[in-house]
Motif scaffolding. Structure first.
Motif, PDB file in Angstrom:
ATOM      1  N   LEU A   9     -29.816  -4.565  48.377  1.00  0.00           N
ATOM      2  CA  LEU A   9     -28.732  -5.529  48.198  1.00  0.00           C
ATOM      3  C   LEU A   9     -27.502  -4.850  47.620  1.00  0.00           C
ATOM      4  CD1 LEU A   9     -27.859  -8.542  48.189  1.00  0.00           C
ATOM      5  CD2 LEU A   9     -28.630  -8.621  45.831  1.00  0.00           C
ATOM      6  N   THR A  10     -26.374  -5.058  48.298  1.00  0.00           N
ATOM      7  CA  THR A  10     -25.120  -4.488  47.808  1.00  0.00           C
ATOM      8  C   THR A  10     -24.045  -5.556  47.796  1.00  0.00           C
ATOM      9  OG1 THR A  10     -25.663  -2.295  48.618  1.00  0.00           O
ATOM     10  CG2 THR A  10     -23.341  -2.741  48.236  1.00  0.00           C
ATOM     11  N   ARG A  11     -23.340  -5.595  46.699  1.00  0.00           N
ATOM     12  CA  ARG A  11     -22.191  -6.495  46.597  1.00  0.00           C
ATOM     13  C   ARG A  11     -21.196  -5.797  45.709  1.00  0.00           C
ATOM     14  NH1 ARG A  11     -20.642 -11.556  48.789  1.00  0.00           N
ATOM     15  NH2 ARG A  11     -18.661 -11.868  47.776  1.00  0.00           N
ATOM     16  N   ASN A  12     -20.146  -5.300  46.297  1.00  0.00           N
ATOM     17  CA  ASN A  12     -19.179  -4.509  45.546  1.00  0.00           C
ATOM     18  C   ASN A  12     -17.971  -5.360  45.188  1.00  0.00           C
ATOM     19  OD1 ASN A  12     -17.570  -2.575  44.459  1.00  0.00           O
ATOM     20  ND2 ASN A  12     -17.865  -1.094  46.105  1.00  0.00           N
ATOM     21  N   TYR A  13     -17.769  -5.591  43.890  1.00  0.00           N
ATOM     22  CA  TYR A  13     -16.595  -6.344  43.447  1.00  0.00           C
ATOM     23  C   TYR A  13     -15.421  -5.411  43.185  1.00  0.00           C
ATOM     24  CZ  TYR A  13     -19.604 -10.416  42.623  1.00  0.00           C
ATOM     25  OH  TYR A  13     -20.453 -11.469  42.768  1.00  0.00           O
ATOM     26  N   GLY A  14     -15.653  -4.138  43.335  1.00  0.00           N
ATOM     27  CA  GLY A  14     -14.616  -3.161  43.010  1.00  0.00           C
ATOM     28  C   GLY A  14     -14.641  -2.820  41.530  1.00  0.00           C
ATOM     29  N   VAL A  19     -23.429  -5.234  42.458  1.00  0.00           N
ATOM     30  CA  VAL A  19     -24.759  -4.627  42.526  1.00  0.00           C
ATOM     31  C   VAL A  19     -24.769  -3.654  43.699  1.00  0.00           C
ATOM     32  CG1 VAL A  19     -26.051  -6.503  41.430  1.00  0.00           C
ATOM     33  CG2 VAL A  19     -25.667  -6.567  43.880  1.00  0.00           C
ATOM     34  N   PHE A  20     -25.504  -2.579  43.531  1.00  0.00           N
ATOM     35  CA  PHE A  20     -25.454  -1.512  44.511  1.00  0.00           C
ATOM     36  C   PHE A  20     -26.858  -1.091  44.924  1.00  0.00           C
ATOM     37  CE2 PHE A  20     -21.877  -1.344  41.625  1.00  0.00           C
ATOM     38  CZ  PHE A  20     -20.820  -1.463  42.513  1.00  0.00           C
ATOM     39  N   ASN A  21     -27.150  -1.287  46.193  1.00  0.00           N
ATOM     40  CA  ASN A  21     -28.412  -0.822  46.776  1.00  0.00           C
ATOM     41  C   ASN A  21     -29.612  -1.211  45.903  1.00  0.00           C
ATOM     42  OD1 ASN A  21     -29.891   0.350  48.753  1.00  0.00           O
ATOM     43  ND2 ASN A  21     -29.691   2.435  47.957  1.00  0.00           N
ATOM     44  N   GLY A  39     -22.748  -8.253  32.298  1.00  0.00           N
ATOM     45  CA  GLY A  39     -21.978  -7.594  33.351  1.00  0.00           C
ATOM     46  C   GLY A  39     -22.748  -6.549  34.127  1.00  0.00           C
ATOM     47  N   ALA A  40     -24.084  -6.542  33.972  1.00  0.00           N
ATOM     48  CA  ALA A  40     -24.881  -5.525  34.657  1.00  0.00           C
ATOM     49  C   ALA A  40     -25.154  -5.912  36.105  1.00  0.00           C
ATOM     50  CB  ALA A  40     -26.196  -5.315  33.927  1.00  0.00           C
ATOM     51  N   GLY A  41     -25.002  -7.198  36.439  1.00  0.00           N
ATOM     52  CA  GLY A  41     -25.272  -7.647  37.804  1.00  0.00           C
ATOM     53  C   GLY A  41     -26.438  -8.608  37.907  1.00  0.00           C
ATOM     54  N   LYS A  42     -26.929  -9.099  36.777  1.00  0.00           N
ATOM     55  CA  LYS A  42     -28.056 -10.044  36.806  1.00  0.00           C
ATOM     56  C   LYS A  42     -27.664 -11.329  37.526  1.00  0.00           C
ATOM     57  CE  LYS A  42     -28.600 -10.441  32.300  1.00  0.00           C
ATOM     58  NZ  LYS A  42     -27.706  -9.563  31.535  1.00  0.00           N
ATOM     59  N   ILE A 200     -35.148  -3.254  34.607  1.00  0.00           N
ATOM     60  CA  ILE A 200     -33.952  -3.062  33.791  1.00  0.00           C
ATOM     61  C   ILE A 200     -32.789  -2.686  34.695  1.00  0.00           C
ATOM     62  CG2 ILE A 200     -32.893  -1.649  31.985  1.00  0.00           C
ATOM     63  CD1 ILE A 200     -35.603  -1.537  30.630  1.00  0.00           C
ATOM     64  N   ILE A 201     -31.770  -3.510  34.640  1.00  0.00           N
ATOM     65  CA  ILE A 201     -30.608  -3.277  35.504  1.00  0.00           C
ATOM     66  C   ILE A 201     -29.431  -2.874  34.639  1.00  0.00           C
ATOM     67  CG2 ILE A 201     -29.971  -5.713  35.461  1.00  0.00           C
ATOM     68  CD1 ILE A 201     -28.910  -5.434  38.286  1.00  0.00           C
ATOM     69  N   ARG A 202     -28.684  -1.915  35.159  1.00  0.00           N
ATOM     70  CA  ARG A 202     -27.478  -1.528  34.439  1.00  0.00           C
ATOM     71  C   ARG A 202     -26.450  -1.034  35.437  1.00  0.00           C
ATOM     72  NH1 ARG A 202     -26.649   3.219  30.166  1.00  0.00           N
ATOM     73  NH2 ARG A 202     -24.475   2.753  29.762  1.00  0.00           N
ATOM     74  N   GLN A 203     -25.234  -1.497  35.276  1.00  0.00           N
ATOM     75  CA  GLN A 203     -24.123  -1.162  36.163  1.00  0.00           C
ATOM     76  C   GLN A 203     -24.517  -1.361  37.628  1.00  0.00           C
ATOM     77  OE1 GLN A 203     -22.879   2.712  34.851  1.00  0.00           O
ATOM     78  NE2 GLN A 203     -21.912   1.876  33.018  1.00  0.00           N
ATOM     79  N   GLY A 204     -25.224  -2.474  37.875  1.00  0.00           N
ATOM     80  CA  GLY A 204     -25.538  -2.856  39.244  1.00  0.00           C
ATOM     81  C   GLY A 204     -26.688  -2.097  39.877  1.00  0.00           C
TER      82      GLY A 204
END
Lengths: 270, 266
Positions: A9-14, A19-21, A39-42, A200-204
């Protein structure tokens, strides 16, 4: 069998947001903790699962149904607590629950039980409710149609410790009933009590997925302390939440989420 | 196709505005129809002759001899255009954009109900409101005319005029609704949803004032509803009503598509 499946899953807000891959899955009957700082992408991930936003790349499925295309089929058996409860504030809680029951066409309504469990009287206007009351309303609305899959976005925020524990008990009960649960949080204690696995998610990006037991093992340290007399040992054990054994007391120290992140990434945040 | 529970809730929220606007329309329609009086009309005509530009800017023209012509001059230029238009703006914005902005739409989307159903339900609420307002106006006009001047009103023409008015308001409603679906901020939804119809109305006023400004009529959709042409049975007027209706339907369908494809950050 995987009930919730997220693949690349990828969603780039710039600006490095989004979230990235991202790939992970939640198996049937499993409680999955989704841990990460603000702000990690949860929430972004959860929005995809709920069918609020469309994946730029990759896919999300629940029970092999596409989260964007077949959202309304998935929703039939899904309970959701949003990160921020913002329901129709012109309604009272009672009106809202009645509206939701009719809107969703719920036949078997568990509302009464849930209201008692959380000692919640929904008569007042949603506009006038405190954060905790709104949260309780969100919990009742998410559970009352007896779903098979739950998605919670920081479900205990605003609840007092007593109600937090009641919520955790409810989650454990539902787990025993074979429900699948995805729960996001930024509080380690909340997820470690209920979750089988923790991501654990961080920076997407997903930093680590591990069983809750393994994570706990890795990030909890135990200390044996010997004190002068037994009275002292007992009060020490009481104050520091330890286990006393004669003069010896075992205390555990848990790393904060921040420290756990550093453990996985090294400290590159500064 | 529509969700009855949501329809009931939203319709209830329309009722208050409908009652207020119905009251305003009742006041104007009953007073203006009762004012139809050859003597007084002469005064009004003198008024129009004295300040033709100012009066025609708000749709009032001289030589309104029949009761229907009188009504067209004094009701269909401002009151019956503006108040239903405000209704469209308020409800059009309130049905989607307001909920997207404050996040309340989450309880509509996080449910086993298709987005298309949500959008269709909200359109049904808007269209019902417009229908009720127009239906009420028509009945009121018929009753007032029958009570004050039995037999003076050309009923079939009035019905056609009101059908045109209905299509015009369906179209205005569709403009408000499509911006409500498109924008997640009410400031933009209101800005475009209210701004475009209001701007078009100002162009219409300019065009009515005549002279070189008359060309403004090519840039406003209000030109498509011309009750004077309906009275004189001009063929174009029927085609124009049809254009309004078709455009409205097209915009409502596009709104549904936009809403179904939209990313909701809720």
């Amino acid at each position: 069998m995987c009930e919730i499946k997220i693949e690349h899953l990828t969603r780039n807000y710039g600006g490095g947001k989004g979230v990235f891959n991202l790939s992970f899955d939640v198996k049937h009957g499993e409680v999955f903790g989704f841990l990460g700082p603000n702000g990690a992408g949860k929430t972004t991930t959860i929005r995809h699962l709920m069918g609020f936003i469309k994946a730029q790349e990759g896919s999300c499925t629940i029970n092999d149904l596409d989260c964007w295309k077949d959202s309304e089929k998935i929703q039939l058996k899904l309970g959701y607590i949003p990160g921020e409860i913002s329901y129709f504030d012109d309604m009272s809680g009672t009106e809202f629950l009645k509206f939701t029951a009719n809107y969703r066409k719920i036949h078997h309504n568990l509302q009464k039980d849930l209201l008692e469990r959380f000692e919640f009287d929904p008569k007042i206007k949603i506009k006038k409710m405190s954060k905790g009351m709104k949260q309780k309303l969100g919990i009742v609305a998410a559970f009352m149609h007896n779903p098979d899959i739950f998605i919670f976005d920081e479900p205990t925020s605003g609840l007092d410790p007593l109600m937090q524990n009641r919520f955790i008990d409810l989650v454990i009960e539902e787990k025993k009933n074979g429900k699948t649960i995805l729960m996001s949080s930024h509080i380690f204690e909340e997820v470690e009590k209920t979750c089988d696995r923790i991501g654990i998610i961080r920076q997407g990006k997903m930093a680590a997925i591990d069983s809750a037991a393994a994570l706990k093992e890795r990030h909890v340290r135990h200390y044996n302390v010997k004190l002068e007399n037994e009275t002292l040992a007992e009060s020490f054990a009481k104050d520091f939440n330890g286990i006393s054994n004669g003069l010896n007391v075992t205390v555990s120290a848990r790393q904060s989420l921040e420290e756990i992140f550093m453990n996985y990434y090294g400290d590159d945040r500064k | 196709m529509i969700n009855l529970t949501l329809y009931k809730r939203e319709f209830k929220r329309s009722i208050k505005i409908l009652i207020i606007f119905a009251a305003i329309i009742t006041m104007y329609v009953s007073i203006i129809i009762s004012m139809y009086d050859p003597e007084l009309m002469k005064t009004l005509d003198d008024f129009v002759k004295a300040m033709p530009q100012l009066m025609s800017a708000v749709g009032m023209k001289a030589n309104t001899t029949s009761l229907l012509g009188f009504m067209v001059s004094y009701l269909y230029g401002f009151i019956l255009l503006i108040f239903p238009m405000i209704f469209c703006i308020l409800r059009g914005n309130g049905l989607i954009a307001k909920y997207t902005e404050n996040g309340a739409i989450v309880s509509l989307i996080a449910a086993p109900v298709k987005r298309r159903t949500v959008a269709c339900t909200q359109i049904a609420v808007l269209v019902s409101g417009i229908t009720i307002l127009n239906l009420y106006t028509t009945i009121l006009e018929l009753v007032c005319a029958a009570v004050n001047f039995p037999g003076a009103l050309d009923i079939s023409k009035l019905l056609i005029i009101n059908l045109g008015l209905f299509c015009l308001h369906l179209f205005i409603g569709s403009i408000c609704f499509i911006f409500s679906c498109f924008f997640s901020d009410t400031k933009y939804s209101i800005g475009f949803g209210a701004g475009i119809p209001a701007f078009m109305y100002i162009l219409q006023m300019l065009a009515n004032a005549g002279g070189r400004a008359e060309n403004a009529k090519y840039f406003t959709f209000f030109t498509l509803f011309n009750p004077d042409n309906i009275i004189s049975s001009s063929n174009n007027s029927y085609i124009n009503i049809f254009i309004l209706l078709v455009s409205a339907i097209a915009l409502y369908i596009s709104s549904i598509t936009i809403f179904c494809r939209k990313d909701l950050y809720i």
